[in-house]
Design a protein around this motif. Structure first.
Motif, short mmCIF file in Angstrom:
data_model
loop_
_atom_site.label_atom_id
_atom_site.label_comp_id
_atom_site.label_asym_id
_atom_site.label_seq_id
_atom_site.Cartn_x
_atom_site.Cartn_y
_atom_site.Cartn_z
N GLN A 1 0.83 -1.20 0.00
CA GLN A 1 0.00 0.00 0.00
C GLN A 1 0.86 1.26 0.00
O GLN A 1 0.53 2.25 -0.65
CB GLN A 1 -0.93 -0.01 1.21
N HIS A 2 1.97 1.23 0.71
CA HIS A 2 2.90 2.35 0.69
C HIS A 2 3.45 2.56 -0.72
O HIS A 2 3.47 3.68 -1.23
CB HIS A 2 4.05 2.10 1.67
N CYS A 3 3.89 1.47 -1.34
CA CYS A 3 4.47 1.56 -2.69
C CYS A 3 3.44 2.00 -3.70
O CYS A 3 3.77 2.67 -4.69
CB CYS A 3 5.06 0.21 -3.09
N LYS A 4 2.20 1.66 -3.48
CA LYS A 4 1.14 2.04 -4.42
C LYS A 4 0.92 3.54 -4.41
O LYS A 4 0.60 4.14 -5.44
CB LYS A 4 -0.16 1.32 -4.05
N ARG A 5 1.11 4.17 -3.25
CA ARG A 5 0.77 5.58 -3.09
C ARG A 5 1.97 6.52 -3.12
O ARG A 5 1.81 7.72 -3.34
CB ARG A 5 0.01 5.79 -1.79
N GLN A 6 3.16 6.00 -2.85
CA GLN A 6 4.31 6.88 -2.70
C GLN A 6 5.51 6.39 -3.50
O GLN A 6 5.59 5.21 -3.86
CB GLN A 6 4.70 7.00 -1.22
N SER A 7 6.45 7.31 -3.73
CA SER A 7 7.68 6.96 -4.44
C SER A 7 8.87 6.87 -3.50
O SER A 7 9.93 6.38 -3.90
CB SER A 7 7.97 8.00 -5.53
N VAL A 8 8.72 7.34 -2.27
CA VAL A 8 9.84 7.26 -1.32
C VAL A 8 9.95 5.81 -0.82
O VAL A 8 8.94 5.13 -0.65
CB VAL A 8 9.64 8.21 -0.13
N PRO A 9 11.16 5.32 -0.60
CA PRO A 9 11.32 3.94 -0.14
C PRO A 9 10.73 3.74 1.26
O PRO A 9 10.58 4.69 2.03
CB PRO A 9 12.85 3.75 -0.12
N ILE A 10 10.41 2.51 1.57
CA ILE A 10 9.95 2.15 2.90
C ILE A 10 10.89 1.07 3.45
O ILE A 10 11.19 0.09 2.77
CB ILE A 10 8.50 1.65 2.90
N VAL A 11 11.38 1.30 4.66
CA VAL A 11 12.18 0.32 5.39
C VAL A 11 11.24 -0.33 6.39
O VAL A 11 10.67 0.35 7.25
CB VAL A 11 13.37 0.98 6.12
N TRP A 12 11.03 -1.64 6.27
CA TRP A 12 9.97 -2.27 7.07
C TRP A 12 10.49 -3.46 7.88
O TRP A 12 11.52 -4.04 7.57
CB TRP A 12 8.83 -2.71 6.16
N ASN A 13 9.74 -3.77 8.93
CA ASN A 13 10.01 -4.93 9.77
C ASN A 13 8.69 -5.38 10.39
O ASN A 13 7.62 -4.94 9.95
CB ASN A 13 11.06 -4.60 10.84
N GLN A 14 8.76 -6.19 11.40
CA GLN A 14 7.53 -6.71 12.02
C GLN A 14 6.66 -5.58 12.55
O GLN A 14 5.42 -5.63 12.43
CB GLN A 14 7.88 -7.68 13.15
N GLN A 15 7.27 -4.55 13.12
CA GLN A 15 6.49 -3.46 13.69
C GLN A 15 5.67 -2.72 12.64
O GLN A 15 4.61 -2.17 12.94
CB GLN A 15 7.42 -2.49 14.43
N THR A 16 6.16 -2.69 11.40
CA THR A 16 5.41 -2.05 10.32
C THR A 16 4.05 -2.72 10.16
O THR A 16 3.02 -2.05 10.00
CB THR A 16 6.19 -2.14 9.00
N TYR A 17 4.03 -4.04 10.24
CA TYR A 17 2.78 -4.78 10.09
C TYR A 17 1.91 -4.68 11.34
O TYR A 17 0.69 -4.57 11.25
CB TYR A 17 3.09 -6.24 9.76
N VAL A 18 2.55 -4.67 12.49
CA VAL A 18 1.79 -4.56 13.74
C VAL A 18 1.08 -3.20 13.81
O VAL A 18 -0.11 -3.12 14.15
CB VAL A 18 2.72 -4.73 14.96
N LYS A 19 1.79 -2.13 13.46
CA LYS A 19 1.21 -0.79 13.52
C LYS A 19 0.08 -0.60 12.52
O LYS A 19 -0.78 0.27 12.69
CB LYS A 19 2.30 0.26 13.26
N ASN A 20 0.07 -1.40 11.47
CA ASN A 20 -0.97 -1.28 10.44
C ASN A 20 -2.01 -2.40 10.53
O ASN A 20 -2.70 -2.69 9.55
CB ASN A 20 -0.32 -1.27 9.05
N ASP A 21 -2.11 -3.00 11.71
CA ASP A 21 -3.14 -4.01 11.99
C ASP A 21 -3.07 -5.20 11.03
O ASP A 21 -4.10 -5.73 10.61
CB ASP A 21 -4.55 -3.39 11.94
N ALA A 22 -1.86 -5.61 10.67
CA ALA A 22 -1.69 -6.77 9.80
C ALA A 22 -0.58 -7.69 10.30
O ALA A 22 0.24 -8.16 9.52
CB ALA A 22 -1.40 -6.32 8.37
N PRO A 23 -0.54 -7.96 11.61
CA PRO A 23 0.55 -8.80 12.13
C PRO A 23 0.52 -10.21 11.58
O PRO A 23 1.57 -10.86 11.45
CB PRO A 23 0.31 -8.79 13.65
N GLU A 24 -0.68 -10.69 11.22
CA GLU A 24 -0.78 -12.05 10.70
C GLU A 24 -0.09 -12.21 9.36
O GLU A 24 0.40 -13.30 9.02
CB GLU A 24 -2.25 -12.46 10.60
N LEU A 25 -0.01 -11.13 8.56
CA LEU A 25 0.68 -11.21 7.27
C LEU A 25 2.18 -11.39 7.49
O LEU A 25 2.83 -12.18 6.80
CB LEU A 25 0.42 -9.95 6.44
#
Length: 237
Positions: free
Chosen positions: A76-100
């Motif tokens: 979803q970040h890549c779909k909307r923005q051109s700036v890179p995203i550095v992600w980890n488990q917390q990225t998914y937890v904060k966005n209510d998708a820990p199961e992914l």
């Protein structure tokens, strides 16, 4: 990374060579997994996804469901923005998708860096590298990794357009020049032709010419209709 490393991906002549170049680049940055996706939007709706990746067996069977992409915070970040995203488990937890994250982690997708290049004519290039071990805590080292990925993506996108798209494929959208797209963009922002000319360091007359050319190519009778049609076709954002 040496300049020659970026140059070599430009010279890829086939899908296999393109894959080999991305594999080499990912490994040079100490990432086990990578994915490169070329997305082609169609004006009448829908998109084509052409990917090159080294996902392990079983991963694609689970994560090819397009419904997951709508929930995945990295996509979803890549779909909307051109700036890179550095992600980890917390990225998914904060966005209510820990199961992914929990589902992909066993396949080696625990942390990563991803970015998207949004191109004219409704085309997008998404590049990501992933691994199991944590990313460097040193901000300088991490920034260098992100910069390397950005620079590689800029070089790789040309090869992706050449080797991944079917030979002879024509885009459904008309081909507007960069200046015509810029003029439409600033028109969309509410600028007059005089203001567009000032922003782009061209004369008002030249700005009007570019806008009129864009209107003609899009089959529109006024600039506002042209802006709306260009937005619908994904030519401007």
């Amino acid at each position: 990374m040496l300049q020659g490393g970026y140059q070599s991906v430009l010279e890829a002549r086939s899908r296999d060579e393109f894959r080999s170049e991305i594999t080499r680049f990912a490994h040079d940055l100490d990432f086990e997994r990578f994915s490169a996706i070329l997305v082609v939007d169609h004006p009448i709706g829908g998109s084509d996804f052409i990917s090159v990746q080294n996902a392990p067996a079983g991963f694609s069977d689970i994560f090819n469901d397009p419904r997951l992409g709508k929930k995945d915070p990295v996509m979803q970040h890549c779909k909307r923005q051109s700036v890179p995203i550095v992600w980890n488990q917390q990225t998914y937890v904060k966005n209510d998708a820990p199961e992914l994250w929990e589902a992909q982690a066993p396949f080696g997708y625990k942390v990563g860096i991803s970015l998207a290049l949004h191109l004219p004519e409704g085309r997008h290039f998404v590049l990501g590298v992933n691994r199991e071990q944590t990313l460097p805590s040193n901000p300088v080292t991490l920034t260098r990794m992100v910069a390397d990925l950005q620079l590689f993506a800029v070089h790789a996108v040309d090869a992706a357009m050449r080797v991944l798209l079917p030979i002879g494929q024509e885009t459904d959208a008309p081909r507007l020049t960069p200046r015509e797209l810029q003029c439409l963009h600033w028109t969309m922002e509410g600028k007059t032709a005089w203001e567009v000319g000032t922003i782009l360091s061209i004369s008002e007359r030249t700005a009007v010419l570019h806008i009129n050319n864009a209107m003609h190519k899009l089959g529109c009778t006024n600039k506002h209709q042209a802006v709306l049609k260009a937005l619908r076709m994904g030519l401007i954002r």
